[in-house]
Design an enzyme around this catalytic site. Structure first.
Site, mmCIF file in Angstrom:
data_model
loop_
_atom_site.group_PDB
_atom_site.id
_atom_site.type_symbol
_atom_site.label_atom_id
_atom_site.label_comp_id
_atom_site.label_asym_id
_atom_site.label_seq_id
_atom_site.Cartn_x
_atom_site.Cartn_y
_atom_site.Cartn_z
ATOM 1 C CD GLU A 107 -2.928 -1.333 -0.102
ATOM 2 O OE1 GLU A 107 -2.963 -0.269 -0.817
ATOM 3 O OE2 GLU A 107 -3.378 -2.288 -0.393
ATOM 4 C CG HIS A 116 -1.681 -4.148 -8.924
ATOM 5 N ND1 HIS A 116 -3.110 -4.239 -8.682
ATOM 6 C CD2 HIS A 116 -1.381 -3.514 -7.493
ATOM 7 C CE1 HIS A 116 -3.656 -4.095 -7.490
ATOM 8 N NE2 HIS A 116 -2.696 -3.781 -6.686
ATOM 9 C CB CYS A 122 7.122 -7.616 -7.682
ATOM 10 S SG CYS A 122 7.138 -5.839 -7.378
HETATM 11 ZN ZN LIG Z 1 -2.662 -3.047 -4.738
HETATM 12 ZN ZN LIG Z 2 7.266 -5.067 -9.709
#
Ligand SMILES: [Zn+2]
Ligand SMILES: [Zn+2]
Ligand SMILES: Nc1ncnc2c1ncn2[C@@H]1O[C@H](COP(=O)(O)OP(=O)(O)OP(=O)(O)O)[C@@H](O)[C@H]1O
Ligand SMILES: [Mg+2]
Lengths: 161, 455
Positions: A107, A116, A122
């Protein structure tokens, strides 16, 4: 685990966000809480992020793990669905903290303008369940790390090793 | 992806628009929320979108109505219908009317996430596919001609090799096989390409008219010849003349033509003055000139003059592998001309196209496709459109394997059997020739109970 080169201040805890409670859904409307946090954000801090134990939703989704102002000041993360107990499993404090940490980083990433990531390791990868959270790492992929460094540079915060 | 995929949200409820937008923004999409069908239609005219999320219940125009409007001008834009009051009926209706999916509000974050990813992936694949097919078609294109057929490819090679010389060429092929296109390709490949290409149809005119058409006439050469007129040979000077249907010309003109080929000079009617012409002669016929010579209708010496090199164009029924390719090119052409967006021909309709004997060859195929595209109500041409386009003669064209009143199934069965046989039961090759995928071919083999014993 990645950490950000930013000192953290822990604010005293606040009242349960009853104003955000939806009696039909028996959940809390995350955007309302986020708005509360934005309003209480002080410019002496770079970002303010809230942690809550209540289960969050936005009207169009059945639940959310958290919500952030994209490229903004504040974010919120819920621990409700990050606990093993939620799924009828044995409590696991270490796992819970790990998940919470990843979602906080995620966040926070959003508040720095990151979106994203397709890479499953990741931390900016969108996880809609805890299995997904457990699969990703608490670190940013190269691309997202670069984006983050650039953003911090813009804010005149050194991100060095 | 080059730019962010773009999603439009149409919902009359503010709260839905904002919560869905912010969530999709985090996912990296470009999001445009609008509050009514009317505004949605306006927004669609301003920029292109990859996906629409549309609420079912809205005042004035509801979600299904909006989708119907959108599909009229953007048939490929995926639409997801969303509703808080899902019923099986509306769900079925939405899907039937072309919705990509039907989602219950509130969404499960996993479900919406996966659905959107799926759509984006599918769209990317489709784009890639269109691109690849265009690239592939280019490989099979020679000027305005398309063909995958080996003999045709050899013809294209031959044209490249002989175009730059001035040898006379005779093109032989049934009606509609592309004789004129071949002649034009020859001209386009030649050093004369910037000079005129002059086609002359030798059938449509009487002997005297054709004579004056070819060689011109002086003023007063005959009644009505009020001015001097140059003939086609003179018009084609430094270029090429295309003598179409050469098999039809009269004995006198055959002799005149022979003289022109030998002397490279023409004489206008009503004159005795020879005029030198530098013209590449390309002739075409759908007749068997050998037979015409045997019957004494065509001069043998002229034949040998013309026939330095012969190009023999196979009829369409001998190159079924070209039918899907030509169909695709023709559909695209008619789409461009009419603003329609027909995508392809259904499998059963294609089976019929491949079964038919095409006495009128590519010209006939072109007519059928043109009419079918115009008739098509959906983006796929089905038997409903193709069937009527054959006109009364469809039965004459069905290949030898069947009688006039054979059912479509029977025709399909015969055709598949013969293709399989011709290709030693090689499934991949046969499927390719039939223009269907391997699974479909396997299913047809099972359906018609075909086996190697049908060999
Ligand atoms: Zn998110
Ligand atoms: Zn990434
Ligand atoms: N290989 C090909 N690829 C695409 N289109 C083709 C091809 N061959 C022919 N056509 C199309 O089919 C039609 C008939 O072609 P064309 O007029 O060259 O045939 P033709 O043999 O001269 O016919 P005819 O004997 O009736 O004069 C034209 O519309 C042409 O564009
Ligand atoms: Mg012709």
């Amino acid at each position: 685990m990645d950490t950000l080169p930013i000192p953290v201040r822990v604010l005293p805890s606040i009242e349960s966000p009853v104003y955000a409670f939806d009696p039909d859904r028996k959940q809390y409307y995350s955007t309302k809480i986020l708005r509360y946090i934005v309003n209480s954000h002080s410019d002496s801090a770079l970002r303010t992020i809230g942690i809550t134990a209540v289960d969050l939703f936005i009207p169009i989704l059945t639940y959310v793990f958290g919500e952030a102002q994209l490229d903004g000041k504040a974010a919120i993360v819920s621990g409700a669905r990050l606990k093993q107990e939620y799924y009828g499993l044995k409590p696991d404090k270490r796992l819970y903290v790990e998940r919470l940490f990843k979602e906080l980083m995620h966040e926070l990433g959003h508040t720095f303008g990151l979106t994203h990531c397709d890479l499953s390791y990741c931390v900016m990868h969108l996880s809609n369940n805890v299995t997904g959270i457990d699969k990703k790492t608490a670190t940013f992929c190269e691309n997202h790390r670069d984006q983050l460094i650039n953003k911090l540079k813009e804010l005149e915060i050194p991100y060095g090793k | 992806m080059a730019s962010k995929p773009s999603i439009m949200i149409v919902d009359d409820e503010e709260i839905v628009r904002t919560s869905l937008s912010s969530w999709l923004l985090e996912d990296g999409y470009d999001v445009v929320p609008v509050e009514s069908g009317k505004l949605a239609l306006e927004a669609l005219k301003k920029k292109s979108y990859d996906l629409m999320l549309v609420d079912l219940k809205m005042p004035e125009m509801d979600g299904l109505e909006l989708m119907k409007e959108v599909k009229k001008f953007l048939p490929d834009l995926p639409v997801i219908i969303m509703t808080a009051y899902a019923t099986v009926d509306t769900a079925v209706k939405a899907i039937k009317e072309g919705a990509f999916d039907y989602l219950m509000k509130p969404f499960d974050p996993e479900e919406i996430s996966i659905t959107i990813k799926k759509i984006m992936k599918q769209q990317m694949l489709e784009q890639e596919n269109i691109y690849l097919r265009k690239e592939l078609a280019k490989q099979f294109q020679f000027h305005q001609l398309y063909s995958k057929n080996k003999k045709m490819q050899e013809i294209f090679e031959l044209i490249k090799n002989v175009a730059k010389t001035d040898v006379t060429i005779l093109i032989h092929g049934e009606t509609g096989t592309g004789k004129e296109l071949i002649a034009r390709a020859l001209h386009a490949e030649s050093l004369r390409k910037d000079r005129p290409f002059v086609p002359v149809s030798c059938t449509s005119l009487t002997e005297t008219l054709l004579e004056s058409e070819l060689f011109g006439h002086e003023k007063g050469a005959f009644t009505g010849a009020s001015t001097m007129v140059k003939g086609m040979f003179e018009m084609a000077d430094k270029g090429s003349i295309f003598l179409d249907e050469i098999g039809d010309i009269s004995p006198k003109l055959q002799m005149d033509l022979l003289r022109v080929l030998e002397t490279k000079e023409i004489v206008r009617i009503g004159s005795t003055q020879p005029i030198p012409v530098d013209v590449r002669v390309i002739a075409a016929t759908n007749r068997d000139l050998g037979k015409a010579i045997a019957n004494g209708i065509f001069r043998e010496d002229l034949y040998y003059r013309l026939n330095v090199i012969t190009i023999d164009i196979p009829p369409l029924r001998e190159k079924p592998e070209d039918i899907p390719l030509l169909t695709e090119q023709l559909i695209e052409k008619v789409n461009r001309e009419t603003g329609k967006s027909v995508k392809r021909v259904s499998q059963d309709a294609m089976a019929l196209l491949m079964q038919y004997r095409w006495p009128g060859n590519i010209r006939e195929l072109k007519n059928v496709i043109e009419r079918s595209v115009v008739l098509a109500k959906e983006d796929i041409i089905t038997l409903n459109e193709v069937g009527p386009c054959f006109g009364r003669n469809v039965k004459d064209g069905i290949s030898s394997g069947g009688s006039a009143d054979m059912s479509l199934d029977q025709m399909e069965k015969n055709h598949i059997t013969s293709v399989l046989k011709n290709n030693n039961w090689n499934i991949s090759t046969s499927a390719q020739i039939l223009g269907i995928d391997r699974t479909t071919l396997y299913n047809k083999i099972r359906k018609y109970n075909l086996g190697e014993d049908n060999k």
